[in-house]
Write a protein that holds these residues in place. Structure first.
Motif, mmCIF file in Angstrom:
data_model
loop_
_atom_site.group_PDB
_atom_site.id
_atom_site.type_symbol
_atom_site.label_atom_id
_atom_site.label_comp_id
_atom_site.label_asym_id
_atom_site.label_seq_id
_atom_site.Cartn_x
_atom_site.Cartn_y
_atom_site.Cartn_z
ATOM 1 N N ILE A 93 3.929 5.486 -12.949
ATOM 2 C CA ILE A 93 2.590 5.543 -12.371
ATOM 3 C C ILE A 93 2.204 6.982 -12.028
ATOM 4 O O ILE A 93 1.057 7.384 -12.186
ATOM 5 N N THR B 23 1.300 8.632 -15.246
ATOM 6 C CA THR B 23 -0.009 8.132 -15.674
ATOM 7 C C THR B 23 -1.122 8.819 -14.897
ATOM 8 O O THR B 23 -2.138 9.221 -15.467
ATOM 9 N N PHE B 24 -0.932 8.990 -13.594
ATOM 10 C CA PHE B 24 -1.924 9.685 -12.773
ATOM 11 C C PHE B 24 -2.116 11.123 -13.263
ATOM 12 O O PHE B 24 -3.248 11.582 -13.438
ATOM 13 N N LEU C 241 -5.440 12.765 -14.851
ATOM 14 C CA LEU C 241 -6.005 13.974 -14.252
ATOM 15 C C LEU C 241 -6.310 15.009 -15.332
ATOM 16 O O LEU C 241 -7.398 15.580 -15.368
ATOM 17 N N TRP D 120 -9.552 6.739 -8.663
ATOM 18 C CA TRP D 120 -8.344 7.563 -8.813
ATOM 19 C C TRP D 120 -7.083 6.777 -8.468
ATOM 20 O O TRP D 120 -5.997 7.097 -8.927
ATOM 21 N N PHE D 121 -7.214 5.746 -7.647
ATOM 22 C CA PHE D 121 -6.065 4.891 -7.325
ATOM 23 C C PHE D 121 -5.926 3.730 -8.312
ATOM 24 O O PHE D 121 -4.816 3.407 -8.739
ATOM 25 N N PRO E 29 -5.187 4.659 -12.689
ATOM 26 C CA PRO E 29 -3.798 4.857 -13.132
ATOM 27 C C PRO E 29 -2.991 3.561 -13.099
ATOM 28 O O PRO E 29 -2.176 3.314 -13.988
ATOM 29 N N TRP F 162 -1.476 2.120 -16.473
ATOM 30 C CA TRP F 162 -0.014 2.034 -16.492
ATOM 31 C C TRP F 162 0.457 0.614 -16.763
ATOM 32 O O TRP F 162 1.340 0.394 -17.590
#
Length: 135
Positions: free
Chosen positions: A74, A77-78, A82, A100-101, A104, A108
């Protein structure tokens, strides 16, 4: 070589699926569909960054924060999202904190489950069947 290429294609396909589902279900996550090449750039950049970020994150977590090892996917993935969101040519925009939370997480989950399932079905089973025939 053929197996590796198949794995890459499967990963790219489900990275695309994860991005599309995030676009459909996560408010604040948008893919610009006006230029199809921008989405292709997003998929390729996402996959490349993910393949680089994962081993780096694993090394850093092992050394400095072993408790993070379970969340490496995760985190990678973030980081990948980005990078894709910062690239103007990628056509991906993330505009809200919630996105943004959630984005991902969605990307994922979709790419991890689908890649695992298809790898088992398309690659591992045929490889086992082939090795069984050789015996």
């Amino acid at each position: 070589m053929k197996t590796r290429l198949l794995r890459v294609l499967v990963y790219l396909a489900f990275a695309a699926a994860g991005l599309i589902l995030a676009d459909l279900f996560v408010g604040g996550f948008r893919i610009s569909w006006l230029n199809w090449w921008g989405f292709l750039v997003a998929i390729v950049v996402f996959a490349v960054v993910q393949s680089i970020a994962t081993p780096v994150a694993i090394r850093v977590a092992r050394r400095h924060a072993p408790l993070l090892l379970g969340g490496i996917g995760i985190i990678a993935t973030f980081v990948s999202l980005l990078v894709v969101a910062v690239l103007p040519s990628a056509g991906v925009r993330i505009t809200t904190v919630g996105a943004w939370f959630l984005a991902p997480l969605v990307v994922w989950i979709v790419s991890a489950i689908a890649t695992w399932a298809l790898t088992v079905v398309l690659i591992d089973r045929p490889a086992r069947a082939l090795s069984a025939r050789k015996r």
